[in-house]
Scaffold this motif. Sequence first.
Motif, PDB file in Angstrom:
ATOM      1  N   PHE A   1       1.072  -1.145  -0.602  1.00  0.00           N
ATOM      2  CA  PHE A   1       0.143  -0.165  -0.004  1.00  0.00           C
ATOM      3  C   PHE A   1       0.623   1.587   0.187  1.00  0.00           C
ATOM      4  N   PRO A   2       0.496   2.232  -0.922  1.00  0.00           N
ATOM      5  CA  PRO A   2       1.232   3.410  -0.967  1.00  0.00           C
ATOM      6  C   PRO A   2       1.842   3.938   0.597  1.00  0.00           C
ATOM      7  N   GLY A   3       2.387   5.197   0.585  1.00  0.00           N
ATOM      8  CA  GLY A   3       2.984   5.787   1.725  1.00  0.00           C
ATOM      9  C   GLY A   3       4.050   4.737   2.418  1.00  0.00           C
ATOM     10  N   PRO A   4       4.680   6.035   2.796  1.00  0.00           N
ATOM     11  CA  PRO A   4       5.996   4.962   4.021  1.00  0.00           C
ATOM     12  C   PRO A   4       6.203   3.238   4.880  1.00  0.00           C
ATOM     13  N   ALA A   5       6.629   2.559   4.645  1.00  0.00           N
ATOM     14  CA  ALA A   5       6.471   1.252   5.233  1.00  0.00           C
ATOM     15  C   ALA A   5       5.748   1.673   6.952  1.00  0.00           C
TER      16      ALA A   5
ATOM     17  N   ASP B   1       3.311   7.758  16.771  1.00  0.00           N
ATOM     18  CA  ASP B   1       4.871   8.247  16.532  1.00  0.00           C
ATOM     19  C   ASP B   1       4.146   9.868  15.917  1.00  0.00           C
ATOM     20  N   SER B   2       2.958  10.329  16.006  1.00  0.00           N
ATOM     21  CA  SER B   2       2.876  11.516  15.892  1.00  0.00           C
ATOM     22  C   SER B   2       2.423  11.805  14.269  1.00  0.00           C
ATOM     23  N   ALA B   3       2.325  10.591  13.546  1.00  0.00           N
ATOM     24  CA  ALA B   3       2.555  10.251  11.857  1.00  0.00           C
ATOM     25  C   ALA B   3       1.211   9.628  11.720  1.00  0.00           C
ATOM     26  N   PRO B   4       0.446   9.801  10.424  1.00  0.00           N
ATOM     27  CA  PRO B   4      -1.126   9.652  10.605  1.00  0.00           C
ATOM     28  C   PRO B   4      -0.392   7.882   9.484  1.00  0.00           C
ATOM     29  N   VAL B   5      -1.128   6.320  10.045  1.00  0.00           N
ATOM     30  CA  VAL B   5      -1.198   5.497   8.550  1.00  0.00           C
ATOM     31  C   VAL B   5      -3.194   4.881   8.730  1.00  0.00           C
ATOM     32  N   ILE B   6      -2.311   3.901   7.624  1.00  0.00           N
ATOM     33  CA  ILE B   6      -4.389   4.674   7.396  1.00  0.00           C
ATOM     34  C   ILE B   6      -4.127   2.654   7.441  1.00  0.00           C
ATOM     35  N   ALA B   7      -5.022   2.520   8.949  1.00  0.00           N
ATOM     36  CA  ALA B   7      -5.138   1.201   9.143  1.00  0.00           C
ATOM     37  C   ALA B   7      -6.131   0.372   8.608  1.00  0.00           C
TER      38      ALA B   7
ATOM     39  N   LEU C   1      -1.882  -0.711   6.526  1.00  0.00           N
ATOM     40  CA  LEU C   1      -1.640  -0.735   5.184  1.00  0.00           C
ATOM     41  C   LEU C   1      -0.558   0.784   4.983  1.00  0.00           C
ATOM     42  N   GLY C   2      -0.099   1.550   5.069  1.00  0.00           N
ATOM     43  CA  GLY C   2       0.675   2.318   4.656  1.00  0.00           C
ATOM     44  C   GLY C   2       0.492   4.470   5.177  1.00  0.00           C
ATOM     45  N   GLY C   3       1.489   4.790   4.779  1.00  0.00           N
ATOM     46  CA  GLY C   3       1.104   6.116   4.750  1.00  0.00           C
ATOM     47  C   GLY C   3      -0.365   6.952   5.118  1.00  0.00           C
ATOM     48  N   GLY C   4      -0.662   7.631   5.525  1.00  0.00           N
ATOM     49  CA  GLY C   4      -2.165   8.491   5.295  1.00  0.00           C
ATOM     50  C   GLY C   4      -3.334   8.930   6.426  1.00  0.00           C
TER      51      GLY C   4
END
Lengths: 519, 170
Positions: A71-75, A144-150, A162-165
């Motif tokens: 899935f796109p975005g940082p692992a 850690d203050s960064a949003p990810v899509i779960a 799944l990834g960042g976003g």
Amino acid sequence: MPADIERMLRESLEARAQDVEPDAETWNRVQSRIRRQRTFRLALAGVSATAAVLVAIVVVPGLIDRPDVVFPGPAAPTDPDPVPGPADGCTSPADVAAVYSSQGDLWKACVGGGAHLLYGSSDIDENPAVSPDGIHVLFTSWRDSAPVIAHVYLSTGASTVLGGGELPAFAPDGRVAWVQQADGDRAFIVGGQLFSEPEFEIPVDGRVRRLAWDTVDDHLLYETGEGAVWVARPESGELLRIDDPERTYSSPAVAPDGTIAVIAVDEGGSYELGYLDRAVLAGAEPGYRPVVDLPMLDDFSEPFLAPAGYVWAEQVGDMEHRWVPRDELAWLVGSPGWVSLLREDGERVGLAMEAEMLAPAMNPAAVLGEREGDEPLYLEPQAVPHNVEVTRQRIHAAARAGDFGGLHALMVEEFSWSFGGNLDRDEAIAYLRDNPELLDVIAGLLELPYGVVDPVEPEYFVWPWVFTDPEANWPELRDRLVAAVGEQQVGDYEEHGEYLGWRVGIDRDGVWRYFIAGD
Amino acid sequence: MNAIALRSPVAMSADFADVFAAHHAEALRIAYLLSGDRQRAEDAVSEAFVKVYRRWRSGGVDNPRAYIRRAVVNEVNSRFRRLALERREAAKRRGDDRGQRSTEDQAADQDEVFRALQRLPERQRTAIVLRYYNDLSEAETAEVMGVSTGTVKSSVSRGLERLRQVMEVS
């Protein structure tokens, strides 16, 4: 009464501000705090470095299986949290469910039932979106203050990252879009099929705050907080701004029948729910129709809006409601700490959920009524023990996402991956990395019916079903088995009357034991 | 033996001293108008500048003035929520805490408008200070507060209405 409160206010603020002179010592205090923090960070860095050395010595073998997210975005790390439960039991014949976040956890409420914890963790989880088939929930999780899509399955709460976003939204055909915020006032709306590489990426200005997919055509609606609603077209990347000189718009939402609703604030500062003519999507001047005035409560701000479809809430106790199907369209509207179900005629019922309800998302398929067609639903909950079902869904999500770390975490240490005695999950993962097409086989198998290997200790649940019940569902499900494992393995099965192709085994306790072929 | 020169992080960034000097007064006044307490305003501003420094050092601040405003508003309001609890507890223990307040704060208490402003909900108070003291537009106010322009418009409208009501009664 004061003749001009605004003039008095300006004078008062100016006078009070002039009373205050900056303290020369403040700069020294700022420097002192910065030094202290730097000292602390250096000390922490020393401790971290020591810890890192220890980790490298002790845990390095485990690091080879860091998530390799498709899935796109940082692992992002695979969610290590245990599945919260029980999350089953909130089902209803109509499968009408609302998912909402409360105090950083996800909850679901169903027709005929109360609110149940769907997913809880130490992170802030919010902005859920439910897939059209009612199976999947995507949400924003702050790690850690960064949003990810779960991702979490609505039936069990089994989850994976799944990834960042952030701000996921489902299209009526099951595609998903979400937002990746860039540095500064720049963002990207990206999207595609669930568990796949993105198919489009639309750069937009500003920080996207709400994102909704049109339920009729291929449009995405969003807002960036400046009072306008924007339309983005995934196919062309074209953007269209919809604004109104007489009011500001926020929280665009689209009902199952294509009705576009917004929260509007007029020049007097009053909130109302209103509808936009769908012609605006084609570039026409905004045709706006006010529908219902919203309450002017002190804490009513930053409102959210979501289609509730054709349901209503019946009060069954002081603090309890039961959701019931109804013919008229309803909306969920509110602000943090306050939420109501609202109809076009102004009828309103305040929802007393377990706690405050934030950014609710309805199951759009359910609110449309009967599901269409007889196609088997994608990964419907199966009649296996809860632990087994949770593991099945977790394996499935990890396989679809290409999440090797997630798969590794689900395997028993002595995982059987090759018939004849290869019992090692590290080797199994290495084999899967070399043969990534097998991930589709795993996921495909888990979408089929299962069989039970009995009596063995512990009892095993095996996918596909033909391993234990060779004549069942045959030839009705032949094509689906071919889709999962290929024509050759099915041909062998038909020739010999015994299925010895790829199969997945999970024991009664929910431990993933094997993925093997042969005998 | 060679001497090794150590420099403090602040000394390494003299530019930040200029940033501080340019914006300290405005930041302090915003903090004071939001909190109604000079000492707490200074504390909040100090902490806000520490946070701004971290971001500034990494090169992430294009518009220091706007960023500082936002940091100060966030800092004051997050402290204000904690203080609301502390004040209630202090009032219970001492009966009233005005005897310990500064001359400026006591003068402010005699200003009806300012006193009424302090009793507004946090969001309304913030929106009004940014609009009527800083003369920010609705969009700029929304940016500083991290909310939509609709919320700014509504908060200002309701805040003014409440101030009118308070002034009528008094």
